[in-house]
Design a protein around this motif. Sequence first.
Motif, PDB file in Angstrom:
ATOM      1  N   PHE A 175       6.619  -4.640  -2.296  1.00 52.51           N
ATOM      2  CA  PHE A 175       6.053  -3.464  -2.925  1.00 52.51           C
ATOM      3  C   PHE A 175       4.691  -3.236  -3.164  1.00 52.51           C
ATOM      4  CE2 PHE A 175       5.347  -1.709  -7.397  1.00 52.51           C
ATOM      5  CZ  PHE A 175       5.589  -0.311  -7.405  1.00 52.51           C
ATOM      6  N   LEU A 176       3.990  -4.214  -4.110  1.00 52.69           N
ATOM      7  CA  LEU A 176       2.498  -4.155  -4.153  1.00 52.69           C
ATOM      8  C   LEU A 176       1.727  -3.687  -2.858  1.00 52.69           C
ATOM      9  CD1 LEU A 176       2.186  -7.031  -7.031  1.00 52.69           C
ATOM     10  CD2 LEU A 176       2.217  -4.608  -7.212  1.00 52.69           C
ATOM     11  N   GLU A 177       1.991  -4.153  -1.831  1.00 55.85           N
ATOM     12  CA  GLU A 177       1.132  -4.282  -0.616  1.00 55.85           C
ATOM     13  C   GLU A 177       1.375  -2.745  -0.237  1.00 55.85           C
ATOM     14  OE1 GLU A 177       2.689  -6.959   2.047  1.00 55.85           O
ATOM     15  OE2 GLU A 177       1.244  -8.425   1.530  1.00 55.85           O
ATOM     16  N   ILE A 178       2.785  -2.123  -0.188  1.00 48.37           N
ATOM     17  CA  ILE A 178       3.036  -0.567  -0.133  1.00 48.37           C
ATOM     18  C   ILE A 178       2.240   0.104  -0.868  1.00 48.37           C
ATOM     19  CG2 ILE A 178       4.756   0.936   0.094  1.00 48.37           C
ATOM     20  CD1 ILE A 178       6.769  -1.480   0.970  1.00 48.37           C
ATOM     21  N   THR A 179       2.114  -0.031  -2.137  1.00 54.33           N
ATOM     22  CA  THR A 179       1.693   0.963  -3.181  1.00 54.33           C
ATOM     23  C   THR A 179       0.069   0.805  -3.002  1.00 54.33           C
ATOM     24  OG1 THR A 179       3.427   0.262  -4.633  1.00 54.33           O
ATOM     25  CG2 THR A 179       1.449   0.926  -5.685  1.00 54.33           C
ATOM     26  N   GLU A 180      -0.497   0.002  -2.537  1.00 53.95           N
ATOM     27  CA  GLU A 180      -1.773  -0.126  -2.472  1.00 53.95           C
ATOM     28  C   GLU A 180      -2.341   0.707  -1.209  1.00 53.95           C
ATOM     29  OE1 GLU A 180      -5.435  -3.469  -1.131  1.00 53.95           O
ATOM     30  OE2 GLU A 180      -3.290  -3.879  -1.131  1.00 53.95           O
ATOM     31  N   ILE A 181      -1.325   1.079  -0.315  1.00 60.52           N
ATOM     32  CA  ILE A 181      -1.494   1.967   0.748  1.00 60.52           C
ATOM     33  C   ILE A 181      -0.949   3.272   0.372  1.00 60.52           C
ATOM     34  CG2 ILE A 181      -1.105   2.521   3.445  1.00 60.52           C
ATOM     35  CD1 ILE A 181      -0.664  -0.681   3.565  1.00 60.52           C
ATOM     36  N   LYS A 182       0.206   3.406  -0.100  1.00 62.71           N
ATOM     37  CA  LYS A 182       0.767   4.608  -0.138  1.00 62.71           C
ATOM     38  C   LYS A 182       0.323   5.407  -1.463  1.00 62.71           C
ATOM     39  CE  LYS A 182       5.446   6.545   0.027  1.00 62.71           C
ATOM     40  NZ  LYS A 182       7.034   6.286   0.232  1.00 62.71           N
ATOM     41  N   CYS A 183       0.276   4.846  -2.557  1.00 54.58           N
ATOM     42  CA  CYS A 183      -0.148   5.644  -3.803  1.00 54.58           C
ATOM     43  C   CYS A 183      -1.447   6.321  -3.691  1.00 54.58           C
ATOM     44  CB  CYS A 183      -0.517   4.570  -4.917  1.00 54.58           C
ATOM     45  SG  CYS A 183       1.054   4.582  -5.708  1.00 54.58           S
ATOM     46  N   PRO A 184      -2.662   5.906  -3.209  1.00 51.75           N
ATOM     47  CA  PRO A 184      -3.762   6.852  -2.854  1.00 51.75           C
ATOM     48  C   PRO A 184      -3.458   7.961  -1.971  1.00 51.75           C
ATOM     49  CG  PRO A 184      -4.390   4.587  -2.640  1.00 51.75           C
ATOM     50  CD  PRO A 184      -2.922   4.452  -2.799  1.00 51.75           C
ATOM     51  N   ARG A 185      -2.566   7.989  -1.025  1.00 51.38           N
ATOM     52  CA  ARG A 185      -2.257   9.039  -0.002  1.00 51.38           C
ATOM     53  C   ARG A 185      -1.337  10.072  -1.014  1.00 51.38           C
ATOM     54  NH1 ARG A 185      -0.889   6.463   5.507  1.00 51.38           N
ATOM     55  NH2 ARG A 185      -2.857   5.392   5.695  1.00 51.38           N
ATOM     56  N   MET A 186      -0.299   9.472  -1.888  1.00 48.12           N
ATOM     57  CA  MET A 186       0.558  10.605  -2.677  1.00 48.12           C
ATOM     58  C   MET A 186      -0.486  11.231  -3.708  1.00 48.12           C
ATOM     59  SD  MET A 186       4.019   8.385  -2.969  1.00 48.12           S
ATOM     60  CE  MET A 186       3.282   7.132  -3.873  1.00 48.12           C
ATOM     61  N   ILE A 187      -1.258  10.473  -4.315  1.00 46.86           N
ATOM     62  CA  ILE A 187      -2.291  11.267  -5.047  1.00 46.86           C
ATOM     63  C   ILE A 187      -3.139  12.140  -4.694  1.00 46.86           C
ATOM     64  CG2 ILE A 187      -4.246  10.746  -6.774  1.00 46.86           C
ATOM     65  CD1 ILE A 187      -2.974   7.843  -7.310  1.00 46.86           C
ATOM     66  N   TYR A 188      -3.450  12.023  -3.524  1.00 40.55           N
ATOM     67  CA  TYR A 188      -4.359  13.149  -2.752  1.00 40.55           C
ATOM     68  C   TYR A 188      -3.395  14.257  -2.475  1.00 40.55           C
ATOM     69  CZ  TYR A 188      -6.956  15.082   1.275  1.00 40.55           C
ATOM     70  OH  TYR A 188      -7.298  16.252   1.940  1.00 40.55           O
ATOM     71  N   HIS A 189      -2.402  14.059  -1.843  1.00 37.87           N
ATOM     72  CA  HIS A 189      -1.449  14.984  -1.731  1.00 37.87           C
ATOM     73  C   HIS A 189      -0.901  15.870  -2.863  1.00 37.87           C
ATOM     74  CE1 HIS A 189      -1.168  14.593   2.607  1.00 37.87           C
ATOM     75  NE2 HIS A 189      -0.602  13.313   2.580  1.00 37.87           N
ATOM     76  N   PHE A 190      -0.890  15.377  -3.912  1.00 35.58           N
ATOM     77  CA  PHE A 190      -0.563  15.734  -5.239  1.00 35.58           C
ATOM     78  C   PHE A 190      -1.614  16.682  -5.847  1.00 35.58           C
ATOM     79  CE2 PHE A 190      -0.695  15.734  -9.779  1.00 35.58           C
ATOM     80  CZ  PHE A 190       0.401  16.532 -10.307  1.00 35.58           C
ATOM     81  N   LEU A 191      -2.702  16.093  -5.676  1.00 34.92           N
ATOM     82  CA  LEU A 191      -4.045  16.901  -6.054  1.00 34.92           C
ATOM     83  C   LEU A 191      -4.332  17.933  -5.291  1.00 34.92           C
ATOM     84  CD1 LEU A 191      -6.460  14.000  -7.495  1.00 34.92           C
ATOM     85  CD2 LEU A 191      -4.769  15.480  -8.705  1.00 34.92           C
ATOM     86  N   MET A 192      -4.022  17.905  -3.884  1.00 32.59           N
ATOM     87  CA  MET A 192      -4.240  19.038  -2.813  1.00 32.59           C
ATOM     88  C   MET A 192      -3.322  20.143  -3.102  1.00 32.59           C
ATOM     89  SD  MET A 192      -7.139  18.436  -1.643  1.00 32.59           S
ATOM     90  CE  MET A 192      -7.099  19.674  -0.242  1.00 32.59           C
ATOM     91  N   LYS A 193      -2.032  19.876  -3.436  1.00 30.04           N
ATOM     92  CA  LYS A 193      -1.157  20.753  -3.814  1.00 30.04           C
ATOM     93  C   LYS A 193      -1.257  21.522  -5.217  1.00 30.04           C
ATOM     94  CE  LYS A 193       3.033  19.279  -3.359  1.00 30.04           C
ATOM     95  NZ  LYS A 193       4.503  18.661  -3.628  1.00 30.04           N
TER      96      LYS A 193
END
Length: 168
Positions: A146-164
């Motif tokens: 989970f921690l390995e996935i979060t390290e990769i996925k969270c910055p992308r999710m935050i980026y998409h959230f902010l762009m939206k």
Amino acid sequence: MGDLLALIAELDDLNLFIHHKRNIVLFDKVNSDWYIPPDLAYAYHMNEERLKLFLEEKSGGNIYWKPNELSIDGKRSELNPPFRYHIFKEQYGINTSLEQISCIPDLMIHYLLLYNLSMIARYETEWWFDLIKTAADDTYPFIHTFLEITEIKCPRMIYHFLMKRCTL
């Protein structure tokens, strides 16, 4: 924590390896459409028409029928929960269990799990030490992955959230 971990699509292969069952059904993509396997209707104890109505209600998406298949209009750039995106396989999916269906966004799921792990690390140091030293159960592989996935996925999710938010 187990219910939240079951909502993370990238942990499904680990769950299959350890528990011998899948939590997420991934959809195949043909052209721009996402095809939902008809077995999902049986897993939810619904007929395909009821599944279509259920998914439309939960996601607010545009879902239409193909012969003997349920397909989602892939022209939308993003599907809302309860659909989950597997970042490594680049596929959408949904939980196999109706009880685990949640409309909580992926970013919130990761936040809740990280918060819970931080509280365990701070206040349950003995438990954490035993987990790392003995690894007696399947908890450690799930937390580590989970921690390995979060390290990769969270910055992308935050980026998409902010762009939206910026485009609104």
